[in-house]
Scaffold this motif. Structure first.
Motif, PDB file in Angstrom:
ATOM      1  N   ARG A 380      72.016  26.468  52.989  1.00  0.00           N
ATOM      2  CA  ARG A 380      72.236  26.124  51.584  1.00  0.00           C
ATOM      3  C   ARG A 380      73.118  24.895  51.439  1.00  0.00           C
TER       4      ARG A 380
ATOM      5  N   TYR B  13      76.445  42.297  49.202  1.00  0.00           N
ATOM      6  CA  TYR B  13      77.512  41.294  49.259  1.00  0.00           C
ATOM      7  C   TYR B  13      78.651  41.796  48.409  1.00  0.00           C
ATOM      8  N   LYS B  15      81.910  40.506  46.371  1.00  0.00           N
ATOM      9  CA  LYS B  15      82.732  39.377  45.934  1.00  0.00           C
ATOM     10  C   LYS B  15      83.939  39.974  45.241  1.00  0.00           C
ATOM     11  N   ILE B  20      77.331  43.035  45.004  1.00  0.00           N
ATOM     12  CA  ILE B  20      75.968  42.624  44.670  1.00  0.00           C
ATOM     13  C   ILE B  20      75.046  43.245  45.701  1.00  0.00           C
ATOM     14  N   PRO B  22      71.344  42.790  46.472  1.00  0.00           N
ATOM     15  CA  PRO B  22      70.032  42.194  46.213  1.00  0.00           C
ATOM     16  C   PRO B  22      68.888  43.035  46.780  1.00  0.00           C
ATOM     17  N   ALA B  41      62.166  37.464  40.109  1.00  0.00           N
ATOM     18  CA  ALA B  41      63.038  36.577  39.355  1.00  0.00           C
ATOM     19  C   ALA B  41      63.984  35.861  40.312  1.00  0.00           C
ATOM     20  N   SER B  42      64.529  34.762  39.831  1.00  0.00           N
ATOM     21  CA  SER B  42      65.502  34.039  40.636  1.00  0.00           C
ATOM     22  C   SER B  42      66.713  34.944  40.880  1.00  0.00           C
ATOM     23  N   GLY B  43      67.154  34.985  42.098  1.00  0.00           N
ATOM     24  CA  GLY B  43      68.312  35.820  42.430  1.00  0.00           C
ATOM     25  C   GLY B  43      67.954  37.266  42.686  1.00  0.00           C
ATOM     26  N   SER B  44      66.652  37.556  42.754  1.00  0.00           N
ATOM     27  CA  SER B  44      66.246  38.952  42.946  1.00  0.00           C
ATOM     28  C   SER B  44      66.305  39.378  44.413  1.00  0.00           C
ATOM     29  N   GLY B  45      66.519  38.461  45.316  1.00  0.00           N
ATOM     30  CA  GLY B  45      66.689  38.837  46.717  1.00  0.00           C
ATOM     31  C   GLY B  45      65.513  38.483  47.613  1.00  0.00           C
ATOM     32  N   LYS B  46      64.618  37.611  47.119  1.00  0.00           N
ATOM     33  CA  LYS B  46      63.431  37.245  47.901  1.00  0.00           C
ATOM     34  C   LYS B  46      63.826  36.560  49.214  1.00  0.00           C
ATOM     35  N   SER B  47      64.680  35.537  49.093  1.00  0.00           N
ATOM     36  CA  SER B  47      65.094  34.796  50.296  1.00  0.00           C
ATOM     37  C   SER B  47      65.834  35.717  51.260  1.00  0.00           C
ATOM     38  N   THR B  48      66.656  36.577  50.684  1.00  0.00           N
ATOM     39  CA  THR B  48      67.424  37.497  51.516  1.00  0.00           C
ATOM     40  C   THR B  48      66.503  38.340  52.384  1.00  0.00           C
TER      41      THR B  48
END
Ligand SMILES: Nc1ncnc2c1ncn2[C@@H]1O[C@H](COP(=O)(O)OP(=O)(O)O)[C@@H](O)[C@H]1O
Ligand SMILES: [Mg+2]
Lengths: 382, 236
Positions: A380, B13, B15, B20, B22, B41-48
């Motif tokens: 990132r 995660y 913080k 969080i 995801p 949706a953006s931030g839904s955890g796809k990349s994760t």
């Protein structure tokens, strides 16, 4: 062939990408190693004065409580007395004449020796001119290569210091220390108008017989002349020379710190460049890790980069120093003894080892950071 | 046996004292040769999720088994070696190495494998040919268009013939025309080479090429056309 050779093009291209930065760091490392070698060469020259057969198995008989050779006057017939002492193999009377008694970068020292003794007492290889010419000429002189380089002397040229004018009959190669002397005929120097020293010499070089104990012989010699008109002070040649340049030793010791400072400078310089290179490529390293590059591989890539920068700079600086030292005949001298700036294979080796060690040390922290970086967070990174 | 098995995968995660999550207890099977799209949706955890399947991120709990190997238990260096052999990763921003030519970029993953330079050359030529860039081998990334760069990125992902190729929004940065080309290419790779592909996207057009479409919603995976309840019943 080690696997890592495969990655060398990538490492070199990465360095080439920031060539201005790489070039600056390389030249910084080169300058520092140049100075490091210069300091080291003086150190070598100093060691050369006290090392070896000549320094240990030869005694120098000097007038007691005199320092500068121009103030030491010994009757020449002392030589015959010394020659009879047990443990003495040979005695060489020497008349010393020089341009300057204080510390100088251009100390010219003449040693006048009896013609028949010069060839046996010194190990000189003529690189120009010939012995016949020297023996024939009253004012003939054999010039050490370092002096010839410093003063631009060649066979046949005339050369004047103060009242002494000689004709160069040859240039000789020998040890770095020897190459700083000019040899003339003893009687020529003694008879030179103004020197006014017929019948006296500056010192005797005493060659010890096999198995003779230097200390004992030195003591016996001084004992011999204790009650005489002129008292002597006899030491091994190594000790004698070390004492002559004693004032310079402290300065040279200080110069050593300069050498260490240079090493520190290269370390800081290379480390800064490597840290920058790693920070520039946080994402690139994460991409490589994603492709399957291990932490170890990333670590060694960064280390290689650091090592190359340091070594290339080192090789340039060391190479330049060796060339300059070999062809300038530089020396610093005082009281009739020169410390030759000596370029040696050992010195070059030390320089290279220092460059390599500094390169590794400088790469350690950035390489570790690059290797330990979290892949996802680094991807990132912008 | 499915090629990729995601079992009770959870990623958390924290913080400060905020947590969080995801991914929560996610299950997913991907068969060999499948082409799966992953939306959400953006931030839904796809990349994760994708990163854990690719072995570059680790779950908080749960397992990912690829080709029979549980990669969540591997040491960092073993995992790196595993990635080199078994995964191809297509980035959103192609992430080519700027100082290397297209050829050298594609060669990078092969340098880790015990291949001679002749073997490498053959594979690179096949990969570059497959993405239609055989004539651009000596070009640097800056000399290529965005679409071409992404095709080099795809060549790099497939060159080691990995078991699974993942893509994180591989068309996210491209114009419509380049997107079209890349989608055709991915479809071809899947059909002709039988490459197993898992593609994260938020573009319905990209998702449309998939045989299976999956959505991530509130940390859970939902199969398009097959409600999650039905799948759970099937599994039970
Ligand atoms: N290192 C991290 N620390 C804290 N939260 C993170 C971290 N990485 C991702 N997240 C959070 O996890 C969630 C999922 O992220 P991601 O998988 O990137 O979403 P997507 O790819 O679907 O847009 C987001 O809410 C994101 O903020
Ligand atoms: Mg994402």
């Amino acid at each position: 062939m080690p696997r890592f050779i495969r990655f060398l093009p990538y490492v070199l291209k990465s360095l080439w990408r920031h060539r201005a930065r790489t070039a600056l760091t390389v030249s910084g490392a080169a300058v520092a190693l140049f100075v490091f070698c210069f300091v080291g060469s003086v150190q070598e020259g100093l060691a050369g004065l006290t090392r070896g057969q000549q320094a240990e198995r030869t005694l120098v008989v000097f007038q007691a409580n005199r320092f500068c050779p121009s103030t030491s006057r010994l009757p020449q017939d002392y030589g015959r007395t010394i020659a009879k002492l047990p443990g003495v193999a040979d005695v060489v009377p020497i008349k010393v004449f020089m341009n300057n008694c204080r510390a100088s970068l251009d100390l010219v020292v003449f040693h006048g020796l009896p013609q028949d003794k010069l060839r046996s007492a010194r190990d000189l290889k003529l690189v120009a001119g010939d012995w016949g010419e020297f023996e024939k000429r009253q004012d003939g002189a054999l010039v050490g290569r370092a002096v010839a380089q410093r003063r631009g002397l060649a066979s046949g040229s005339k050369f004047t210091i103060g009242e002494v004018t000689v004709t160069v009959a040859g240039v000789f190669a020998s040890s770095a220390t020897e190459e700083n002397y000019i040899y003339t005929h003893l009687d020529f120097l003694q008879r030179t108008r103004g020197l006014n020293s017929v019948g006296t010499v500056t010192q005797f070089d005493v060659k010890l017989a096999e198995g003779a104990e230097p200390q004992a012989v030195a003591k016996a010699i001084d004992e011999q002349f204790r009650g005489g008109p002129i008292v002597t002070d006899t030491r091994s040649k190594g000790v004698f020379q070390a004492k002559a340049v004693g004032d310079l030793v402290e300065l040279i010791g200080f110069a050593n710190y300069l050498g260490y400072a240079c090493v520190g400078l290269v370390l800081a310089l290379v480390a800064t460049t490597t840290v920058m290179a790693v920070q520039d490529r946080v994402r690139e390293h994460a991409v490589l890790q994603t492709l399957g590059f291990s932490c170890y591989r990333i670590f060694s890539l960064v280390m290689t980069e650091s090592l190359i920068v340091s070594l290339v700079g080192g090789v340039l600086g060391i190479g330049l120093a060796i060339v300059v030292l070999s062809f300038s005949g530089m020396a610093v001298g005082t009281e009739g003894v020169n410390i030759a700036f000596t370029a040696s294979v050992g010195l070059a080796g030390t320089g290279l080892a220092v460059s390599a060690a500094v390169g590794m040390l400088a790469g350690l922290v950035p390489a570790w950071q690059a290797a330990r970086a979290e892949i996802v967070a680094s991807l990132r990174h912008v | 046996m499915p090629l990729v098995e995601v079992r009770a995968l959870t990623k958390e995660y924290s913080k400060g004292d905020q947590k969080i999550t995801p991914l929560k207890d996610a299950h997913l099977d991907v068969e060999r040769g499948d082409l799966v799209s992953l939306m959400g949706a953006s931030g839904s955890g796809k990349s994760t999720l994708l990163n854990m399947i690719a072995g570059i991120d680790r779950p908080t709990t749960g397992n990912v088994v690829v080709d029979g190997t549980d990669i969540t238990r591997m040491s960092r260096s073993k995992l790196a070696a595993w990635r080199a052999q078994h995964v191809g990763y297509i980035f959103q921003m192609h992430n080519l190495i700027p100082v290397l030519t297209a050829y050298e970029n594609v060669e990078m993953p092969l340098l880790l494998l015990p291949l001679s330079s002749a073997e490498r050359r053959k594979r690179i030529e096949i990969a570059l040919d497959a993405v239609g860039l055989a004539d651009r081998a000596d070009h640097y990334p800056r000399q290529l268009s965005g679409g071409q760069e992404q095709r080099v990125g795809i060549a790099r992902a497939i060159v080691a013939d990995p078991a699974v190729v993942v893509g994180d929004e591989p068309t996210g940065d491209l114009d419509a025309e380049s997107t079209e080309q890349i989608l055709l290419l991915l479809q071809r790779l899947n059909k002709e080479l039988g490459t197993t592909l898992i593609i994260v996207t938020h573009d319905p057009k990209t998702a449309a090429i998939a045989r299976r479409r999956i959505r991530l919603e509130k940390g859970e995976l939902v199969e398009a056309g097959a409600p999650i309840l039905k799948r759970e019943l099937q599994r039970a």
